[in-house]
Design an enzyme around this catalytic site. Structure first.
Site, PDB file in Angstrom:
ATOM      1  N   GLU A  74       2.708  -0.990   7.981  1.00  0.00           N
ATOM      2  CA  GLU A  74       2.658  -2.013   6.927  1.00  0.00           C
ATOM      3  C   GLU A  74       3.922  -2.874   6.957  1.00  0.00           C
ATOM      4  O   GLU A  74       3.852  -4.096   6.770  1.00  0.00           O
ATOM      5  CB  GLU A  74       2.500  -1.358   5.552  1.00  0.00           C
ATOM      6  CG  GLU A  74       2.341  -2.405   4.440  1.00  0.00           C
ATOM      7  CD  GLU A  74       1.984  -1.796   3.084  1.00  0.00           C
ATOM      8  OE1 GLU A  74       2.038  -0.567   2.935  1.00  0.00           O
ATOM      9  OE2 GLU A  74       1.648  -2.577   2.174  1.00  0.00           O
TER      10      GLU A  74
ATOM     11  N   HIS B  30       0.865  -1.178   0.000  1.00  0.00           N
ATOM     12  CA  HIS B  30       0.000   0.000   0.000  1.00  0.00           C
ATOM     13  C   HIS B  30       0.907   1.235   0.000  1.00  0.00           C
ATOM     14  O   HIS B  30       0.633   2.186  -0.712  1.00  0.00           O
ATOM     15  CB  HIS B  30      -0.919  -0.028   1.218  1.00  0.00           C
ATOM     16  CG  HIS B  30      -1.955   1.056   1.211  1.00  0.00           C
ATOM     17  ND1 HIS B  30      -2.805   1.253   0.160  1.00  0.00           N
ATOM     18  CD2 HIS B  30      -2.263   2.015   2.124  1.00  0.00           C
ATOM     19  CE1 HIS B  30      -3.608   2.288   0.421  1.00  0.00           C
ATOM     20  NE2 HIS B  30      -3.290   2.768   1.589  1.00  0.00           N
TER      21      HIS B  30
ATOM     22  N   HIS C 252      -1.539   8.400  -4.927  1.00  0.00           N
ATOM     23  CA  HIS C 252      -2.507   7.534  -4.252  1.00  0.00           C
ATOM     24  C   HIS C 252      -3.849   7.633  -4.978  1.00  0.00           C
ATOM     25  O   HIS C 252      -4.499   8.676  -4.931  1.00  0.00           O
ATOM     26  CB  HIS C 252      -2.631   7.977  -2.800  1.00  0.00           C
ATOM     27  CG  HIS C 252      -3.367   7.011  -1.922  1.00  0.00           C
ATOM     28  ND1 HIS C 252      -4.165   6.008  -2.414  1.00  0.00           N
ATOM     29  CD2 HIS C 252      -3.403   6.897  -0.572  1.00  0.00           C
ATOM     30  CE1 HIS C 252      -4.683   5.327  -1.398  1.00  0.00           C
ATOM     31  NE2 HIS C 252      -4.220   5.842  -0.265  1.00  0.00           N
TER      32      HIS C 252
ATOM     33  N   LYS D  17       2.947   3.789  -5.720  1.00  0.00           N
ATOM     34  CA  LYS D  17       2.418   5.130  -5.417  1.00  0.00           C
ATOM     35  C   LYS D  17       3.533   6.172  -5.477  1.00  0.00           C
ATOM     36  O   LYS D  17       3.268   7.364  -5.570  1.00  0.00           O
ATOM     37  CB  LYS D  17       1.775   5.148  -4.027  1.00  0.00           C
ATOM     38  CG  LYS D  17       0.460   4.378  -3.961  1.00  0.00           C
ATOM     39  CD  LYS D  17      -0.228   4.572  -2.615  1.00  0.00           C
ATOM     40  CE  LYS D  17      -1.534   3.795  -2.544  1.00  0.00           C
ATOM     41  NZ  LYS D  17      -1.359   2.337  -2.407  1.00  0.00           N
TER      42      LYS D  17
END
Lengths: 404, 286
Positions: free
Chosen positions: A309, A298, A332, A327
């Protein structure tokens, strides 16, 4: 259990208007983050974002409602990405055995609409209301695809389209439908959203160097970069796809999901929710952590997400699996990121190339993983996972695998 | 292994006790009246939940400012539905309507950001900036309803937030059922919350001719049970469809994403066996 394969993919991102443009840009480590062009951002706390390059749709004959939806960026992005996915798949979507699930943020009225409401006190007409409703993307997809196997919208912030992919997997597995059009769309680069997320303190403020702003897992990271786009996949029951001679791109092996139950904007420092999501996905895919060859993180570039994370990855998968966050290049994409990054993970398997994390100059010691900084890496892998974690604490993990 | 409907939690203009709720609908008790929050509308009729106090439920009182009416309704109903439940192994599926209205907090900012009736982004960056409610995105993201329940009731399992109209209630319910049936959890909290009690939402509702506006929260706890007991409501897959009778519009009005689940509550209390949303609900008789 019925197996599910992927036969079509489509993307519209800040790095390209289709899958190949986006993928080529990603593996070249290109930057899609610039000063905002859509409006004059002077005076805004944050003046850059990852915008999709402007494009025009060809004239298509659709209903007045679909016309209104297509006038919005959300509609344009959805149409283009869905069309690419369907064309690639070659599937006939006009069927009651084809369903739709879209991850999308719910209706945000346009600024023109808000101004009209305030000044004229006149409500919008019904089509305008429907074009701004959460169901607008599925209304459009239903019309252009003819899919009649049931449709739904999931709106769980940044996890939305990851969950839409998971929902598609479940519906095909249990035999409700034979194919699904799944994915997500989001458009956040507008004045209200840029101001709102800036004031929340969630965005990077590197106005002087936007190209260096998104730096997941880097010691100097200072927030995420708003992006926009759409990503859609065609999922099919394996035997039916084989029967019709489809070009199978990969297998959708599993999905996992969890809640942090922690705080609205913060992730738990121990990464427990993230780990739970990844472990659930591995269980669902019947794979061991050692079998995973790549993690598309992510990796938002916020202090909290990236450390949380990292701990989740270490708990669930370990430290040795290559990790990157795309990203860093395209910002995002919020409700669309889960689907777009699932496609990126699939492309990594198909091409034997793992995209890099741009701007990863100095790895944060709290984010110590097997990173892929700066340059793509050629590695043949069989399985990859894609993480998507949302505001509010919802986590989703998709597992994609090589088609043998 | 069976899946049973273990408990129902309500927050409705007809009260939060299930028997009372059903009784009032059976007697066609209407609580639709002129509502003060809708007084500026030509038709201010609707129904609302009077007591939305969640202070005793939430862990951090300062977070109360993050709750929209729909979020409060959801938390109240969910809280009434669950007791001491396992955190890890519980799924949570929530249906919500459109993006919850911010109940006017951004209006000053938007008014200050206009020039000659047209929105001007440079004015938003200037006069509008200090008037912009900084917590607005956190109040109005649809999944905040799910997040609040998850955080306050410590539910950590599989989840999703379905956004849209009435159909989302069915989708949330089905997701919970299948998550248990397919072995991904042993229990699921499923439900919906929606509120049209704000000027913008009520006005849009009038436009669609579905009046009067209302609001509600409704949650169900579904559980895996080895041997259902007499009186348990057992839920199974079923393709037959039951025709819901729409009593609610007359009694409370329209509660959006919560509407069909409220109809389900009524049907469950007034009929032995029903089929709905691809599921059957059958009372265990022996």
């Amino acid at each position: 259990m019925r197996d599910v394969v992927i036969t079509g993919i489509g993307m519209v991102t800040p790095l390209g208007l289709n899958v190949s443009q986006t993928w080529n840009s990603l593996i070249e480590g290109k930057n899609g983050i610039h000063r905002i062009q859509r409006f004059d951002p002077a005076g805004y706390p944050v003046r850059f974002a990852a915008e999709v390059p402007d494009f025009a749709l060809e004239d298509i004959s659709v209903s007045p409602l679909a016309t209104k939806i297509l006038q919005q960026l959300k509609g344009k992005f959805t149409y283009r990405a869905v069309r690419e996915a369907i064309q690639m798949s070659g599937i006939t979507t006009k069927s009651t055995r084809v369903g739709i699930c879209v991850g999308s943020e719910a209706a945000r009225p346009s600024l023109d609409h808000l101004a009209e409401q305030l000044n004229v006190q006149a409500p919008p007409d019904l089509d305008e209301m429907r074009s701004m409703a959460p169901s607008a993307p599925i209304d459009l997809i239903e019309e252009v695809s003819g899919a009649l196997g049931g449709s739904s919208v999931i709106s769980t912030a940044c996890t939305s389209s990851s969950q839409a992919v998971g929902e598609g997997l479940y519906r095909i597995r249990r035999g409700e439908v034979d194919a699904m059009i799944v994915g997500g769309v989001d458009v956040l680069v507008d004045p209200l959203m840029v101001m709102g997320f800036s004031l929340l303190g969630a965005l990077s403020t590197r106005n002087e160097a936007p190209e260096n702003a998104s730096r997941p897992f880097d010691l100097e990271r200072d927030g995420f970069v708003l992006g926009e786009g759409a990503g859609f996949l065609i999922l099919e029951e394996q035997e039916m796809a084989k029967l019709r001679g489809a070009d199978i791109l990969g297998k959708l092996s599993g999905f996992g999901c969890s809640s942090n139950a922690y705080r609205i904007t913060d992730s738990p420092p121990d990464g427990r929710g993230a780990a739970q999501s990844m472990m659930a996905a591995l269980r669902d895919a019947r794979l061991t952590p050692e079998q995973i060859g790549y993690i598309n993180a992510h990796g938002t570039s916020t202090k909290m997400n990236d450390t949380s994370e990292t701990r989740g990855i270490i708990k669930a998968i370990g430290k040795d699996t290559p990790v990157s966050s795309t990203k860093s290049m395209m910002g995002h994409l919020v409700a669309a990121c889960g689907a777009v990054e699932t496609i990126v993970s699939l492309q990594a398997i198909r091409n034997g190339v793992l995209p890099p994390t741009r701007n990863l100059e100095s790895i944060d010691p709290d984010c110590s993983l097997h990173h892929i900084p700066h340059h793509a890496r050629e590695v043949k892998i069989d399985h990859a996972i894609s993480n998507a974690f949302g505001f509010g604490g919802s986590n989703g993990t998709v597992v994609v695998s090589k088609w043998q | 292994m069976a899946i049973v409907l273990h408990k129902i939690g309500l927050a409705t203009p007809l009260g939060h006790d299930c028997d009372d709720f059903v009784n009032k609908i059976e007697h066609q008790t209407s609580v639709i009246t002129s509502l003060e929050p809708l007084a500026l509308l030509a038709c201010p009729q609707g129904s609302m939940v009077q007591d939305l106090s969640i202070r005793s439920i939430i862990k951090k009182r300062k977070e109360i400012k993050l709750y929209t009416r729909a979020a409060k309704l959801a938390l109240l109903a969910a809280y009434r539905c669950v007791g001491q439940i396992s955190k890890l192994d519980t799924a949570l599926f929530v249906a919500v309507g459109r993006e919850p209205p911010d109940e006017g907090s951004a209006e000053k900012c938007l008014i200050a950001s206009q020039r000659d009736g047209i929105f001007d982004e440079s004015l938003l960056a200037d006069k509008g900036r200090s008037l912009y409610p900084p917590l607005l995105p956190l109040r109005t993201l649809p999944n905040m309803i799910l997040a609040h329940i998850s955080i306050q009731l410590e539910i950590m399992g599989e989840n999703a937030c379905w956004a849209g109209g009435e159909e989302t209630g069915i989708q949330a319910f089905q997701s919970g059922f299948w998550a248990i049936k397919e072995g991904r959890c042993t229990q699921a909290l499923v439900g919906a919350a929606d509120s049209f009690i704000s000027l913008g939402a009520a006005r849009d509702l009038h436009r669609t001719q579905i009046i009067p506006p209302s609001e509600a929260g409704v949650f169900f706890l579904l559980k895996e049970k080895e041997t259902p007991e007499i009186g348990d409501i057992v839920v199974r897959p079923n393709q037959k469809e039951h025709e819901m009778r729409h009593y609610l519009l007359d009694c409370i009005g329209y509660a959006g994403a919560a509407q069909q689940l409220l109809e389900l509550v009524f049907s469950l209390h007034t009929q032995e066996n029903i089929s709905w949303g691809g599921l059957s609900f059958q009372k265990q008789l022996q």
